[in-house]
Design a protein around this motif. Sequence first.
Motif, PDB file in Angstrom:
ATOM      1  N   LEU A 151      40.184  52.345  30.347  1.00  0.00           N
ATOM      2  CA  LEU A 151      39.650  51.252  29.530  1.00  0.00           C
ATOM      3  C   LEU A 151      38.279  50.875  30.075  1.00  0.00           C
ATOM      4  CD1 LEU A 151      42.886  49.059  29.328  1.00  0.00           C
ATOM      5  CD2 LEU A 151      42.098  50.785  27.700  1.00  0.00           C
ATOM      6  N   GLU A 152      37.264  51.041  29.260  1.00  0.00           N
ATOM      7  CA  GLU A 152      35.891  50.768  29.674  1.00  0.00           C
ATOM      8  C   GLU A 152      35.447  49.383  29.202  1.00  0.00           C
ATOM      9  OE1 GLU A 152      34.177  52.789  31.509  1.00  0.00           O
ATOM     10  OE2 GLU A 152      35.053  54.796  31.253  1.00  0.00           O
ATOM     11  N   GLY A 153      34.475  48.822  29.924  1.00  0.00           N
ATOM     12  CA  GLY A 153      33.830  47.582  29.496  1.00  0.00           C
ATOM     13  C   GLY A 153      34.724  46.364  29.476  1.00  0.00           C
ATOM     14  N   VAL A 154      35.644  46.254  30.408  1.00  0.00           N
ATOM     15  CA  VAL A 154      36.543  45.100  30.462  1.00  0.00           C
ATOM     16  C   VAL A 154      35.850  43.951  31.187  1.00  0.00           C
ATOM     17  CG1 VAL A 154      38.763  44.240  31.277  1.00  0.00           C
ATOM     18  CG2 VAL A 154      38.563  46.587  30.434  1.00  0.00           C
ATOM     19  N   ARG A 155      35.818  42.799  30.559  1.00  0.00           N
ATOM     20  CA  ARG A 155      35.241  41.596  31.166  1.00  0.00           C
ATOM     21  C   ARG A 155      36.251  40.458  31.057  1.00  0.00           C
ATOM     22  NH1 ARG A 155      29.814  41.916  32.278  1.00  0.00           N
ATOM     23  NH2 ARG A 155      28.688  43.679  31.342  1.00  0.00           N
ATOM     24  N   LEU A 156      36.386  39.718  32.138  1.00  0.00           N
ATOM     25  CA  LEU A 156      37.327  38.607  32.188  1.00  0.00           C
ATOM     26  C   LEU A 156      36.602  37.309  31.872  1.00  0.00           C
ATOM     27  CD1 LEU A 156      39.220  39.619  35.445  1.00  0.00           C
ATOM     28  CD2 LEU A 156      39.870  40.103  33.085  1.00  0.00           C
ATOM     29  N   ALA A 157      37.191  36.527  30.981  1.00  0.00           N
ATOM     30  CA  ALA A 157      36.560  35.260  30.598  1.00  0.00           C
ATOM     31  C   ALA A 157      36.584  34.257  31.742  1.00  0.00           C
ATOM     32  CB  ALA A 157      37.257  34.683  29.362  1.00  0.00           C
ATOM     33  N   TYR A 158      37.603  34.325  32.585  1.00  0.00           N
ATOM     34  CA  TYR A 158      37.731  33.402  33.712  1.00  0.00           C
ATOM     35  C   TYR A 158      38.137  34.193  34.958  1.00  0.00           C
ATOM     36  CZ  TYR A 158      38.095  30.174  29.772  1.00  0.00           C
ATOM     37  OH  TYR A 158      37.877  29.493  28.609  1.00  0.00           O
ATOM     38  N   GLY A 159      37.563  33.820  36.086  1.00  0.00           N
ATOM     39  CA  GLY A 159      37.949  34.427  37.351  1.00  0.00           C
ATOM     40  C   GLY A 159      37.364  35.793  37.623  1.00  0.00           C
ATOM     41  N   GLN A 160      36.283  36.155  36.949  1.00  0.00           N
ATOM     42  CA  GLN A 160      35.668  37.468  37.169  1.00  0.00           C
ATOM     43  C   GLN A 160      35.192  37.616  38.614  1.00  0.00           C
ATOM     44  OE1 GLN A 160      35.244  39.932  34.805  1.00  0.00           O
ATOM     45  NE2 GLN A 160      33.662  41.245  35.634  1.00  0.00           N
ATOM     46  N   GLU A 161      34.584  36.577  39.167  1.00  0.00           N
ATOM     47  CA  GLU A 161      34.059  36.653  40.531  1.00  0.00           C
ATOM     48  C   GLU A 161      35.186  36.824  41.542  1.00  0.00           C
ATOM     49  OE1 GLU A 161      30.993  36.892  41.485  1.00  0.00           O
ATOM     50  OE2 GLU A 161      30.250  36.791  39.424  1.00  0.00           O
ATOM     51  N   GLU A 162      36.310  36.125  41.331  1.00  0.00           N
ATOM     52  CA  GLU A 162      37.433  36.246  42.259  1.00  0.00           C
ATOM     53  C   GLU A 162      38.009  37.659  42.245  1.00  0.00           C
ATOM     54  OE1 GLU A 162      36.855  33.831  40.272  1.00  0.00           O
ATOM     55  OE2 GLU A 162      36.820  32.001  41.495  1.00  0.00           O
ATOM     56  N   ILE A 163      38.076  38.263  41.068  1.00  0.00           N
ATOM     57  CA  ILE A 163      38.595  39.628  40.976  1.00  0.00           C
ATOM     58  C   ILE A 163      37.639  40.611  41.653  1.00  0.00           C
ATOM     59  CG2 ILE A 163      39.282  41.458  39.400  1.00  0.00           C
ATOM     60  CD1 ILE A 163      41.203  39.104  39.525  1.00  0.00           C
ATOM     61  N   GLN A 189      35.623  39.981  44.127  1.00  0.00           N
ATOM     62  CA  GLN A 189      35.759  39.795  45.574  1.00  0.00           C
ATOM     63  C   GLN A 189      37.009  40.479  46.101  1.00  0.00           C
ATOM     64  OE1 GLN A 189      35.570  35.606  46.419  1.00  0.00           O
ATOM     65  NE2 GLN A 189      33.474  35.385  45.651  1.00  0.00           N
ATOM     66  N   ALA A 190      38.104  40.397  45.336  1.00  0.00           N
ATOM     67  CA  ALA A 190      39.344  41.046  45.763  1.00  0.00           C
ATOM     68  C   ALA A 190      39.190  42.564  45.780  1.00  0.00           C
ATOM     69  CB  ALA A 190      40.487  40.638  44.835  1.00  0.00           C
ATOM     70  N   LEU A 191      38.470  43.118  44.811  1.00  0.00           N
ATOM     71  CA  LEU A 191      38.271  44.566  44.767  1.00  0.00           C
ATOM     72  C   LEU A 191      37.398  45.053  45.921  1.00  0.00           C
ATOM     73  CD1 LEU A 191      37.723  45.069  40.929  1.00  0.00           C
ATOM     74  CD2 LEU A 191      39.787  45.556  42.249  1.00  0.00           C
ATOM     75  N   SER A 192      36.442  44.230  46.326  1.00  0.00           N
ATOM     76  CA  SER A 192      35.547  44.629  47.421  1.00  0.00           C
ATOM     77  C   SER A 192      36.143  44.372  48.796  1.00  0.00           C
ATOM     78  CB  SER A 192      34.216  43.875  47.302  1.00  0.00           C
ATOM     79  OG  SER A 192      34.418  42.475  47.411  1.00  0.00           O
ATOM     80  N   ALA A 193      37.311  43.721  48.854  1.00  0.00           N
ATOM     81  CA  ALA A 193      37.917  43.392  50.152  1.00  0.00           C
ATOM     82  C   ALA A 193      38.710  44.545  50.742  1.00  0.00           C
ATOM     83  CB  ALA A 193      38.824  42.168  50.008  1.00  0.00           C
ATOM     84  N   GLY A 194      38.945  45.607  49.969  1.00  0.00           N
ATOM     85  CA  GLY A 194      39.742  46.724  50.467  1.00  0.00           C
ATOM     86  C   GLY A 194      39.037  47.506  51.564  1.00  0.00           C
ATOM     87  N   GLY A 222      43.846  45.137  52.011  1.00  0.00           N
ATOM     88  CA  GLY A 222      42.999  44.489  51.014  1.00  0.00           C
ATOM     89  C   GLY A 222      43.744  43.372  50.322  1.00  0.00           C
ATOM     90  N   ALA A 223      43.359  43.107  49.096  1.00  0.00           N
ATOM     91  CA  ALA A 223      43.984  42.053  48.298  1.00  0.00           C
ATOM     92  C   ALA A 223      44.702  42.679  47.116  1.00  0.00           C
ATOM     93  CB  ALA A 223      42.929  41.056  47.808  1.00  0.00           C
ATOM     94  N   ALA A 224      45.913  42.218  46.854  1.00  0.00           N
ATOM     95  CA  ALA A 224      46.683  42.714  45.717  1.00  0.00           C
ATOM     96  C   ALA A 224      46.137  42.129  44.419  1.00  0.00           C
ATOM     97  CB  ALA A 224      48.156  42.350  45.880  1.00  0.00           C
ATOM     98  N   SER A 232      45.226  38.758  38.085  1.00  0.00           N
ATOM     99  CA  SER A 232      45.523  37.656  39.000  1.00  0.00           C
ATOM    100  C   SER A 232      45.511  38.157  40.433  1.00  0.00           C
ATOM    101  CB  SER A 232      46.886  37.028  38.679  1.00  0.00           C
ATOM    102  OG  SER A 232      47.919  37.997  38.775  1.00  0.00           O
ATOM    103  N   VAL A 233      45.057  37.299  41.331  1.00  0.00           N
ATOM    104  CA  VAL A 233      45.042  37.579  42.766  1.00  0.00           C
ATOM    105  C   VAL A 233      45.612  36.367  43.488  1.00  0.00           C
ATOM    106  CG1 VAL A 233      43.080  39.161  42.677  1.00  0.00           C
ATOM    107  CG2 VAL A 233      42.683  36.720  42.976  1.00  0.00           C
ATOM    108  N   GLU A 234      45.975  36.571  44.729  1.00  0.00           N
ATOM    109  CA  GLU A 234      46.506  35.467  45.523  1.00  0.00           C
ATOM    110  C   GLU A 234      45.383  34.499  45.871  1.00  0.00           C
ATOM    111  OE1 GLU A 234      48.982  34.708  49.706  1.00  0.00           O
ATOM    112  OE2 GLU A 234      48.431  36.729  49.065  1.00  0.00           O
ATOM    113  N   ALA A 235      45.647  33.219  45.654  1.00  0.00           N
ATOM    114  CA  ALA A 235      44.637  32.202  45.948  1.00  0.00           C
ATOM    115  C   ALA A 235      44.408  32.109  47.451  1.00  0.00           C
ATOM    116  CB  ALA A 235      45.074  30.848  45.394  1.00  0.00           C
TER     117      ALA A 235
END
Length: 223
Positions: free
Chosen positions: A112-124, A126-131, A149-151, A168-171
């Motif tokens: 799936l290309e071009g997926v953008r989250l309306a809310y929480g994009q920055e948190e996601i 950050q979680a992807l870069s924490a691995g 990393g972060a689940a 969703s990620v853990e707060a």
Amino acid sequence: MSCTKKKRRLAVLRAKLEALLTDQESGRVRLCFGSRRLFRKQFSREENGYADHAAWKKDWQAERSSQFFVLGSKDEASGNQSCQAAVAPDGSLRLRLRLPNGWGSTSKHLVLEGVRLAYGQEEILQALSAGRVVIGATKTGKLFRKREGAAVSYRFVRDRKGWRVFASVEAQPVALVTRRLAGAIGVDSNPDYLALAETDRFGNLVGSRRIGLHLSMGRARSK
């Protein structure tokens, strides 16, 4: 609301609470994929606009297939084994979803290309870069590599407009910091307003503010 209706409502809530406590003690979990409300409509099909049982079953199967959840894991790449996200150059997400066996597709993955989250994009992001991959050692001294990393979990939901995805990620806990050198803020609660005052580190007044609560208006309307 009359006293009789209140007693009836209280009795219903107590019965529900007792049933939930009984299920909790016995370890019983009640799940109904497709909603219990739609499930019960098969017993009164004409009242709910169904000509026959086949018409109801079509809606029932569609509702049961309207969403699925992909659980994340901090030990997997991109925080998930079955749905892995990568950041595109334009900042959007590229989701690589693993398809189940017997899907009937020649490919094992759906991209799936071009997926953008309306809310929480920055948190996601950050979680992807924490691995990261770290080196550990067993009790015998043997070295091994493991991923930390972060689940990141994903929920796919289908509605009238199409499919949507929720991530969703853990707060992460936020550290509370207080410094006397920064001064102080005092709040005084009153029946119809809040009084706020700010002082500097020496106790000198910096500013004050009064916020009305308009409780008297609410009481007048409730009467």
